[in-house]
Write a protein that holds these residues in place. Structure first.
Motif, PDB file in Angstrom:
ATOM      1  N   GLY A  56      22.044  30.445  52.517  1.00 43.83           N
ATOM      2  CA  GLY A  56      22.042  30.530  54.062  1.00 43.83           C
ATOM      3  C   GLY A  56      23.501  30.438  54.498  1.00 43.83           C
ATOM      4  N   GLU A  57      24.577  30.499  53.924  1.00 44.08           N
ATOM      5  CA  GLU A  57      25.894  30.599  54.504  1.00 44.08           C
ATOM      6  C   GLU A  57      26.401  31.779  55.135  1.00 44.08           C
ATOM      7  OE1 GLU A  57      28.357  28.818  50.966  1.00 44.08           O
ATOM      8  OE2 GLU A  57      26.453  28.440  50.234  1.00 44.08           O
ATOM      9  N   HIS A  58      25.995  33.119  54.559  1.00 41.83           N
ATOM     10  CA  HIS A  58      26.298  34.408  55.431  1.00 41.83           C
ATOM     11  C   HIS A  58      25.304  34.860  56.092  1.00 41.83           C
ATOM     12  CE1 HIS A  58      27.158  38.662  55.221  1.00 41.83           C
ATOM     13  NE2 HIS A  58      28.236  38.121  55.700  1.00 41.83           N
ATOM     14  N   LEU A  59      23.973  34.840  55.863  1.00 41.76           N
ATOM     15  CA  LEU A  59      22.722  35.209  56.534  1.00 41.76           C
ATOM     16  C   LEU A  59      21.759  34.038  56.195  1.00 41.76           C
ATOM     17  CD1 LEU A  59      22.430  38.812  55.331  1.00 41.76           C
ATOM     18  CD2 LEU A  59      23.268  38.063  57.718  1.00 41.76           C
ATOM     19  N   PRO A  60      21.383  33.266  57.443  1.00 40.75           N
ATOM     20  CA  PRO A  60      20.577  32.315  57.349  1.00 40.75           C
ATOM     21  C   PRO A  60      19.203  32.218  56.501  1.00 40.75           C
ATOM     22  CG  PRO A  60      21.050  32.742  59.697  1.00 40.75           C
ATOM     23  CD  PRO A  60      21.306  34.057  58.720  1.00 40.75           C
ATOM     24  N   SER A  61      18.768  33.364  56.199  1.00 34.42           N
ATOM     25  CA  SER A  61      17.255  33.440  55.484  1.00 34.42           C
ATOM     26  C   SER A  61      17.961  34.019  53.825  1.00 34.42           C
ATOM     27  CB  SER A  61      16.760  34.475  56.003  1.00 34.42           C
ATOM     28  OG  SER A  61      17.165  35.759  56.260  1.00 34.42           O
ATOM     29  N   VAL A  62      19.022  34.313  53.556  1.00 37.95           N
ATOM     30  CA  VAL A  62      19.218  34.741  52.258  1.00 37.95           C
ATOM     31  C   VAL A  62      19.733  33.631  51.393  1.00 37.95           C
ATOM     32  CG1 VAL A  62      20.712  36.390  51.193  1.00 37.95           C
ATOM     33  CG2 VAL A  62      19.484  37.158  53.105  1.00 37.95           C
ATOM     34  N   GLN A  63      19.385  33.883  50.115  1.00 40.25           N
ATOM     35  CA  GLN A  63      20.167  32.955  48.952  1.00 40.25           C
ATOM     36  C   GLN A  63      20.331  34.053  47.921  1.00 40.25           C
ATOM     37  OE1 GLN A  63      18.538  28.585  49.192  1.00 40.25           O
ATOM     38  NE2 GLN A  63      16.966  29.537  47.832  1.00 40.25           N
ATOM     39  N   CYS A  64      21.307  33.501  47.201  1.00 35.73           N
ATOM     40  CA  CYS A  64      22.055  34.293  45.947  1.00 35.73           C
ATOM     41  C   CYS A  64      23.003  33.363  45.213  1.00 35.73           C
ATOM     42  CB  CYS A  64      23.119  34.842  47.017  1.00 35.73           C
ATOM     43  SG  CYS A  64      24.066  36.372  46.005  1.00 35.73           S
ATOM     44  N   VAL A  65      22.792  34.087  43.849  1.00 33.27           N
ATOM     45  CA  VAL A  65      23.753  33.366  42.812  1.00 33.27           C
ATOM     46  C   VAL A  65      24.715  34.486  42.304  1.00 33.27           C
ATOM     47  CG1 VAL A  65      22.047  33.952  41.149  1.00 33.27           C
ATOM     48  CG2 VAL A  65      23.455  32.238  40.563  1.00 33.27           C
ATOM     49  N   ALA A  66      25.808  34.039  42.014  1.00 32.58           N
ATOM     50  CA  ALA A  66      26.982  35.113  41.408  1.00 32.58           C
ATOM     51  C   ALA A  66      27.914  34.481  40.579  1.00 32.58           C
ATOM     52  CB  ALA A  66      27.739  35.484  42.900  1.00 32.58           C
ATOM     53  N   ALA A  67      28.554  35.401  39.504  1.00 35.66           N
ATOM     54  CA  ALA A  67      29.588  34.889  38.625  1.00 35.66           C
ATOM     55  C   ALA A  67      30.594  35.843  38.848  1.00 35.66           C
ATOM     56  CB  ALA A  67      28.648  34.915  37.365  1.00 35.66           C
ATOM     57  N   PRO A  68      31.763  35.323  38.363  1.00 37.41           N
ATOM     58  CA  PRO A  68      32.996  36.248  38.340  1.00 37.41           C
ATOM     59  C   PRO A  68      33.226  37.124  37.210  1.00 37.41           C
ATOM     60  CG  PRO A  68      33.474  33.928  37.921  1.00 37.41           C
ATOM     61  CD  PRO A  68      32.122  34.126  37.897  1.00 37.41           C
ATOM     62  N   ILE A  69      33.670  38.213  37.490  1.00 37.54           N
ATOM     63  CA  ILE A  69      34.191  39.188  36.703  1.00 37.54           C
ATOM     64  C   ILE A  69      35.684  39.126  36.334  1.00 37.54           C
ATOM     65  CG2 ILE A  69      34.337  41.349  35.670  1.00 37.54           C
ATOM     66  CD1 ILE A  69      32.023  42.434  37.683  1.00 37.54           C
ATOM     67  N   THR A  70      36.032  38.679  35.029  1.00 36.66           N
ATOM     68  CA  THR A  70      37.546  38.254  35.030  1.00 36.66           C
ATOM     69  C   THR A  70      38.098  39.059  33.885  1.00 36.66           C
ATOM     70  OG1 THR A  70      37.118  36.307  33.589  1.00 36.66           O
ATOM     71  CG2 THR A  70      37.518  35.831  35.862  1.00 36.66           C
ATOM     72  N   THR A  71      39.360  39.656  33.930  1.00 38.04           N
ATOM     73  CA  THR A  71      40.052  40.106  32.749  1.00 38.04           C
ATOM     74  C   THR A  71      41.335  39.308  32.485  1.00 38.04           C
ATOM     75  OG1 THR A  71      41.526  41.546  34.177  1.00 38.04           O
ATOM     76  CG2 THR A  71      39.144  42.179  33.585  1.00 38.04           C
ATOM     77  N   THR A  72      42.359  39.570  31.896  1.00 36.23           N
ATOM     78  CA  THR A  72      43.538  39.143  31.406  1.00 36.23           C
ATOM     79  C   THR A  72      44.395  39.111  32.783  1.00 36.23           C
ATOM     80  OG1 THR A  72      44.331  41.289  30.454  1.00 36.23           O
ATOM     81  CG2 THR A  72      43.640  39.573  28.794  1.00 36.23           C
ATOM     82  N   ASP A  73      44.024  39.986  33.480  1.00 37.79           N
ATOM     83  CA  ASP A  73      44.834  40.091  34.779  1.00 37.79           C
ATOM     84  C   ASP A  73      44.258  39.215  35.913  1.00 37.79           C
ATOM     85  OD1 ASP A  73      46.512  41.966  33.874  1.00 37.79           O
ATOM     86  OD2 ASP A  73      45.038  43.573  34.494  1.00 37.79           O
ATOM     87  N   GLY A  74      43.249  38.463  35.660  1.00 37.72           N
ATOM     88  CA  GLY A  74      42.668  37.573  36.696  1.00 37.72           C
ATOM     89  C   GLY A  74      41.158  38.209  37.224  1.00 37.72           C
ATOM     90  N   PRO A  75      40.736  37.595  38.357  1.00 41.09           N
ATOM     91  CA  PRO A  75      39.325  38.084  38.740  1.00 41.09           C
ATOM     92  C   PRO A  75      39.731  39.530  39.468  1.00 41.09           C
ATOM     93  CG  PRO A  75      40.500  36.486  40.449  1.00 41.09           C
ATOM     94  CD  PRO A  75      41.229  36.776  39.154  1.00 41.09           C
TER      95      PRO A  75
END
Length: 254
Positions: free
Chosen positions: A195-214
């Motif tokens: 609920g941090e961006h939209l009150p009714s939405v939940q979300c899970v995320a992971a970064p995509i990283t390479t040798t150059d960073g995210p």
């Protein structure tokens, strides 16, 4: 096409001069004027502006494009490569999860939704940001996942430019709180949004990283009713991490 036929004619003139320089490799004002049909004085003004911005080099009376264009080209190519590598994995994750799955990239300190698969959850599209929309990184799971892989100095620059606006009553809006959150994300390799961006939405995320960073992040979004507890924190979280690993391997092969 005459300059007056474009919404911003001066921009069209600048582009013609850049394209002519690219064709010549190196050229003087007279050659560029003849090639573009633009007066010598106008060519000179455009070249002076491009030189002051670092996009053109001057050697005596000759001009050439600077390596700054190379940096822009590499950035565009890199983003395209990420999108192409991620599309099949995003589609697969969305189908498996039966939920909206997003690929987020970074542009000018904001998160940009570069690709999305709905997984049959088309009702979510009515209130989620659309593909191409920019969002504040600190207020989304995908954005926080990306920030967690950046140096704090770089994060500070983003904050000073874009701020930490409080979008809902749950949005992180202080540097200390954000820093604690990012450390937690680094430890577990996952970011959650409740609920941090939209009150009714939940979300899970992971970064995509390479040798150059995210280079981006993958997230799965849903309503609070659809995503909570074990489903959000274990089932979907595991699928998201597996997907980012798959994309990173694909980018490494390329």
């Amino acid at each position: 096409m005459p300059e007056s036929d474009y919404p911003v004619g001066s921009v069209a003139t600048t582009v013609r001069i850049i394209e002519a320089l690219n064709e010549f490799g190196e050229a003087g004002i007279t050659d560029l004027s003849e090639q573009t049909g633009v007066s010598n004085s106008s060519v000179h003004k455009h070249l002076d502006t491009l030189q002051s911005l670092g996009y053109v080099r001057k050697d005596g009376t000759s001009y050439s494009l600077s390596l700054r264009f190379l940096g822009i080209g590499n950035e565009v190519r890199s983003q395209r490569e990420v999108v192409q590598a991620a599309k099949p994995a995003v589609d697969s994750l969305s189908s498996t999860a039966g939920a909206v799955t997003n690929l987020m990239l970074v542009e000018h300190g904001y998160g940009v939704y570069a690709y999305r698969a709905t997984g049959g959850a088309s009702n979510m599209n009515s209130y989620l940001p659309v593909v191409g929309d920019r969002v504040h990184l600190h207020a989304t799971a995908g954005g926080k996942a990306i920030l967690s892989q950046m140096e704090w100095d770089e994060i500070t620059e983003i904050i000073e430019t874009n701020g930490l606006p409080k979008l809902t009553d749950k949005t992180i809006d202080s540097r200390d709180a954000l820093r604690r959150e990012l450390r937690s994300i680094q430890d577990r390799g996952l970011a959650f949004e409740r609920g941090e961006h939209l009150p009714s939405v939940q979300c899970v995320a992971a970064p995509i990283t390479t040798t150059d960073g995210p280079v981006g992040s993958i997230s799965v979004s849903g309503s609070i009713d659809q995503m909570s507890g074990k489903k959000l924190e274990e089932d979907l979280a595991g699928l998201v991490v597996s997907t980012t690993n798959e994309i990173e391997l694909e980018l490494f092969r390329d």
